[in-house]
Design an enzyme around this catalytic site. Structure first.
Site, PDB file in Angstrom:
ATOM      1  N   CYS A  32     -12.891  -2.836  -6.960  1.00 17.29           N
ATOM      2  CA  CYS A  32     -12.441  -4.201  -7.241  1.00 17.29           C
ATOM      3  C   CYS A  32     -11.289  -4.680  -6.372  1.00 17.29           C
ATOM      4  O   CYS A  32     -11.033  -5.883  -6.324  1.00 17.29           O
ATOM      5  CB  CYS A  32     -12.046  -4.322  -8.715  1.00 17.29           C
ATOM      6  N   GLN A  33     -10.560  -3.771  -5.749  1.00 18.13           N
ATOM      7  CA  GLN A  33      -9.480  -4.234  -4.885  1.00 18.13           C
ATOM      8  C   GLN A  33     -10.092  -4.824  -3.614  1.00 18.13           C
ATOM      9  O   GLN A  33     -11.038  -4.228  -3.067  1.00 18.13           O
ATOM     10  CB  GLN A  33      -8.561  -3.079  -4.519  1.00 18.13           C
ATOM     11  N   PRO A  70     -16.036   3.463   0.474  1.00 19.65           N
ATOM     12  CA  PRO A  70     -15.423   2.947   1.705  1.00 19.65           C
ATOM     13  C   PRO A  70     -13.983   3.371   1.963  1.00 19.65           C
ATOM     14  O   PRO A  70     -13.458   3.094   3.039  1.00 19.65           O
ATOM     15  CB  PRO A  70     -15.508   1.427   1.530  1.00 19.65           C
ATOM     16  N   GLY A  77     -10.506   6.276   1.372  1.00 23.80           N
ATOM     17  CA  GLY A  77     -10.151   7.673   1.169  1.00 23.80           C
ATOM     18  C   GLY A  77      -9.962   7.932  -0.306  1.00 23.80           C
ATOM     19  O   GLY A  77     -10.317   8.978  -0.832  1.00 23.80           O
ATOM     20  N   GLY A  78      -9.390   6.968  -0.985  1.00 22.90           N
ATOM     21  CA  GLY A  78      -9.183   7.071  -2.421  1.00 22.90           C
ATOM     22  C   GLY A  78      -8.835   5.710  -2.977  1.00 22.90           C
ATOM     23  O   GLY A  78      -8.316   4.856  -2.260  1.00 22.90           O
ATOM     24  N   MET A  79      -9.143   5.488  -4.240  1.00 23.09           N
ATOM     25  CA  MET A  79      -8.747   4.269  -4.931  1.00 23.09           C
ATOM     26  C   MET A  79      -8.062   4.680  -6.211  1.00 23.09           C
ATOM     27  O   MET A  79      -8.618   5.421  -7.015  1.00 23.09           O
ATOM     28  CB  MET A  79      -9.972   3.390  -5.229  1.00 23.09           C
ATOM     29  N   GLU A  80      -6.852   4.182  -6.394  1.00 26.38           N
ATOM     30  CA  GLU A  80      -5.955   4.654  -7.442  1.00 26.38           C
ATOM     31  C   GLU A  80      -6.289   4.127  -8.827  1.00 26.38           C
ATOM     32  O   GLU A  80      -5.390   3.825  -9.622  1.00 26.38           O
ATOM     33  CB  GLU A  80      -4.512   4.283  -7.091  1.00 26.38           C
ATOM     34  N   HIS A 105      -1.197  10.872  -2.529  1.00 25.53           N
ATOM     35  CA  HIS A 105      -1.024   9.431  -2.343  1.00 25.53           C
ATOM     36  C   HIS A 105      -1.516   8.667  -3.560  1.00 25.53           C
ATOM     37  O   HIS A 105      -0.802   7.813  -4.110  1.00 25.53           O
ATOM     38  CB  HIS A 105      -1.774   8.977  -1.097  1.00 25.53           C
ATOM     39  N   GLU A 106      -2.738   8.971  -3.997  1.00 27.29           N
ATOM     40  CA  GLU A 106      -3.299   8.230  -5.128  1.00 27.29           C
ATOM     41  C   GLU A 106      -2.540   8.512  -6.416  1.00 27.29           C
ATOM     42  O   GLU A 106      -2.375   7.621  -7.257  1.00 27.29           O
ATOM     43  CB  GLU A 106      -4.780   8.563  -5.294  1.00 27.29           C
ATOM     44  N   HIS A 118       0.510   6.412  -6.685  1.00 22.56           N
ATOM     45  CA  HIS A 118       0.219   5.049  -7.136  1.00 22.56           C
ATOM     46  C   HIS A 118       0.360   4.900  -8.649  1.00 22.56           C
ATOM     47  O   HIS A 118       0.454   3.778  -9.152  1.00 22.56           O
ATOM     48  CB  HIS A 118      -1.203   4.651  -6.730  1.00 22.56           C
ATOM     49  N   GLU A 132       2.064  -0.152  -1.323  1.00 20.86           N
ATOM     50  CA  GLU A 132       1.684   0.901  -0.388  1.00 20.86           C
ATOM     51  C   GLU A 132       2.850   1.529   0.367  1.00 20.86           C
ATOM     52  O   GLU A 132       2.834   2.726   0.640  1.00 20.86           O
ATOM     53  CB  GLU A 132       0.641   0.365   0.599  1.00 20.86           C
ATOM     54  N   ASP A 173      -9.124  -8.876   2.309  1.00 23.35           N
ATOM     55  CA  ASP A 173      -9.823  -7.819   3.044  1.00 23.35           C
ATOM     56  C   ASP A 173      -9.717  -8.008   4.553  1.00 23.35           C
ATOM     57  O   ASP A 173      -9.771  -7.040   5.311  1.00 23.35           O
ATOM     58  CB  ASP A 173     -11.300  -7.774   2.638  1.00 23.35           C
ATOM     59  N   TYR A 229       1.286  -0.194   4.744  1.00 27.01           N
ATOM     60  CA  TYR A 229       1.532   1.202   4.405  1.00 27.01           C
ATOM     61  C   TYR A 229       2.708   1.765   5.197  1.00 27.01           C
ATOM     62  O   TYR A 229       3.693   2.251   4.628  1.00 27.01           O
ATOM     63  CB  TYR A 229       0.282   2.041   4.707  1.00 27.01           C
TER      64      TYR A 229
END
Length: 666
Positions: free
Chosen positions: A193-194, A322, A324-327, A351-352, A355, A374, A432, A440
């Site tokens: 959703c981000q 898509p 590396g990770g989504m928090e 990293h996640e 978050h 970020e 996007d 970051y």
């Protein structure tokens, strides 16, 4: 989101007051801000921070990427009653929003964000309502206007129940056929959703400036994972389907709403953690993560304060994910590229996890201030990893890699590009499209500069103060500034007055290009640079022993240095490098992608098909977009052919970005 990737920056074009989510006790002008130089106050006034002494004349809507009237209404709780329909590839059901009136005047209309959602009916407080979906405006979608005939006094809560279904234009969902999964036993679905894709799932106030608690009631024929804590003993059999229930008691913004369903198995990897993934990948995923999850959590808690979300779990997704990770809270959605069999890529999890404090608990009020999410998360990630791996040299080593990525991003944009600012105006911009490393790494360098300025001991006292003050709330860059000045205006920090007064906040927020470059501890990187220097000699003979004792990240630094050579390697050198260091056959996507960039720059045609093959195996934009851009330069025909072959493999967000990169967007 970076293991995942990145996004945006900031601006203040509108008159804006502290958000309704701001601390009620916060003075409009803090004591520290009152003592600030007049030129800073003047610049803030000009940017719309204050309008007289009253908030009555101030417009609190400060997110240009929402059409909702969240100045008049704010979502307090959301209940999602949804069925996952794998046959029609859609979600269908109802979503109930509990909205609180924010105005003294009776507000007679609720406006919600939506994008390609099929709305069937809307009820207001259980009664049929008059509503209309307005014309679409890019990039923000089609607002849904709902009449509230009797209005609502300030503080009154109304319930809006929306019957809906997602459509084939939904940008938040990816549907995989059984053939696209590893064991080919069942279809798979996951959401992303981000930044502003929640509105393609259901009408909502799709802005990070609004936070809501959630109940998830999700029906599916397959196992469901959601961004909430599973409700014990509440899974119910419904024929061939099951009802899965989750609760999210910590308020979260809409972009953290997350669902996934498929043939998912789980295994414990820590005292508070499990890993979920396909049955074929479970054993290797468990091996990769167990032993480190508890270390990451304990290190983070020492830096900030105790973890507030209960469980911390990881869902390892199919390769088309898509990022590396989504928090997503409770369940980080992670790329399978972190499962490399060598534990070299699990720093993404640090990293996640970070978050959970920066981004999820304390959130930027819009994508214009994305660096607050970020930049802080990069800082916390590096603090976590340094504490685990043994000190500041590891912190600096990671920062050196980040600086390299920042240099490349700014070179790609151009030093004067708007997107190289820490704070970017998003008026008329799809977040996007501003997706990059800048928030970051440029954000990290700003946070780190404040750490160095006041000293680590003092900064470590500020960290829990900041995250405590803004927990469960959203803020902008200037509110962060006020908070920093407020904390360090205390008498015990009087000796820092001149240093703090020297901070050029406006320049930091709004200057293009690179920030000031710090002095790095290069002790862990020097050996990488020394080996790279040897490769400048045409007669250098490589050996596997050159890198046998190195970490994967050290090999990456070496490869990045080779990539930067003024003269590219010869074809023979490129091939020798790939063979000697095992890069051609490596299962580590990070190393393989870095090598392929060297090979393409060397015009090593024998590597081009390897690039195409990798692009058919991974959907992570960190690799996909640069590799497509590189392949497009040396063999456009193969690049287009590869994209068309894998078009349906890529997530909709990734697919749209690559279409733009290749110049084939409609």
């Amino acid at each position: 989101m970076w293991g995942r990737g990145l996004l945006r920056g900031a601006k203040f074009a509108q008159l804006s007051s502290p958000s309704p989510s701001s601390p009620s006790s916060r003075p409009l002008l803090s004591a520290a801000a009152s003592a600030a130089p007049s030129n800073l106050l003047s610049s803030q006034y000009q940017r719309g921070r204050w309008f007289g002494s009253s908030t009555a004349n101030m417009a609190p809507v400060r997110d240009p990427n929402t059409l909702s009237n969240y100045d008049a209404w704010r979502t307090r709780h959301t209940t999602a009653n949804l069925k996952i329909d794998f046959t029609d590839k859609c979600l269908r059901g109802s979503v109930i929003l509990e909205l609180e009136s924010q105005t003294d005047k009776a507000s007679k209309e609720i406006i919600l964000d939506s994008s390609y959602v099929a709305v069937n009916s809307i009820k207001l407080n259980s009664a049929p309502s008059t509503w209309e979906t307005k014309a679409r405006t890019e990039p923000n979608g089609s607002p849904v206007h709902i009449a509230v005939p009797e209005g609502a006094a300030k503080g009154e809560v109304v319930k809006v129940e929306i019957q809906l279904a997602t459509t084939d234009k939904c940008t938040a969902l990816q549907w995989l056929t059984p053939a696209q999964t590893s064991n080919k036993a069942a279809p798979f679905m996951f959401s992303q959703c981000q930044a502003i894709h929640a509105r393609s799932l259901f009408p909502c106030q799709d802005t990070p400036d609004v936070k809501s608690t959630y109940d998830f009631n999700i029906t599916s024929p397959y196992v469901v994972v959601a961004s909430g804590v599973p409700v014990p003993d509440e899974t119910k059999e419904l024929g061939e389907e099951k009802l899965y229930k989750f609760q999210q008691k910590v308020p979260i913004p809409s972009y953290l709403f997350a669902l996934s369903s498929g043939d998912i198995a789980s295994a414990p990897v820590g005292k508070r953690s499990c890993v979920c993934t396909g049955p074929n990948e479970l054993k290797e995923s468990q091996w990769e993560l167990e032993g480190d999850m508890d270390k990451f959590l304990e290190a983070a808690e020492k830096i900030v304060f105790p973890y507030r979300w209960g469980e911390y779990n990881v869902l390892v997704l199919p390769p088309s994910f898509p990022y590396g990770g989504m928090e997503n809270p409770i369940f980080t959605f992670a790329t399978p590229t972190i499962i490399s069999g060598d534990k070299q890529n699990i720093d993404v999890i640090a990293h996640e996890l970070a978050h959970s404090w920066s981004g999820n608990l304390v959130t930027s009020c819009s994508w214009e201030h994305f660096w607050l999410n970020e930049g802080w998360t990069m800082y916390l990630e590096r603090r976590i990893l340094a504490s685990i791996h043994g000190g500041d040299a590891h912190f600096d080593f990671s920062a050196i890699r980040g600086w390299k990525a920042l240099e490349e991003a700014i070179k790609e944009y151009g030093e004067d590009h708007e997107f190289t600012k820490l704070c970017i105006s998003h008026k008329g911009i799809d977040p996007d499209d501003a997706f990059s490393t800048v928030p970051y790494e440029k954000g990290f360098h700003f946070v780190w500069s404040l750490d160095r300025l006041v000293g680590r001991e003092n900064f470590d006292k500020f960290i829990p103060y900041y995250f405590g003050k803004w927990s469960n709330k959203s803020l902008d860059s200037y509110e962060f500034k006020d908070t920093f000045l407020e904390f360090f205006s205390a008498p015990e920090y009087s000796d820092l007055k001149d240093k703090i007064g020297s901070i050029d906040w406006e320049s930091r927020f709004h200057s293009t290009g690179l920030p000031p470059k710090p002095e790095f501890d290069t002790s862990l990187a020097d050996v990488c640079y020394e080996l790279a220097e040897k490769w400048k000699g045409k007669d250098f003979t490589p050996s596997p022993s050159d890198v046998s004792s190195w970490t994967g990240n050290q090999i990456l630094v070496f490869l990045n240095a080779v990539q930067d050579f003024e003269q590219p390697l010869t074809v023979e050198q490129s091939q020798a490098l790939g063979k000697a260091y095992g890069l051609i056959e490596s299962k580590n996507a990070e190393l393989k992608a870095a090598y392929f960039h060297i090979a393409m720059r060397s015009k090593d045609t024998s590597a081009y098909q390897g690039v195409a093959d990798l692009l058919g195996d991974v959907g992570r934009m960190k690799f996909v977009r640069p590799l497509f851009r590189g392949l497009n330069k040396v063999d456009r025909e193969l690049a287009i052919k590869t994209f068309e072959k894998n078009r349906e493999f890529y997530h909709p967000i990734c697919r749209q970005m690559v279409e733009k990169d290749l110049g084939v967007a409609a």
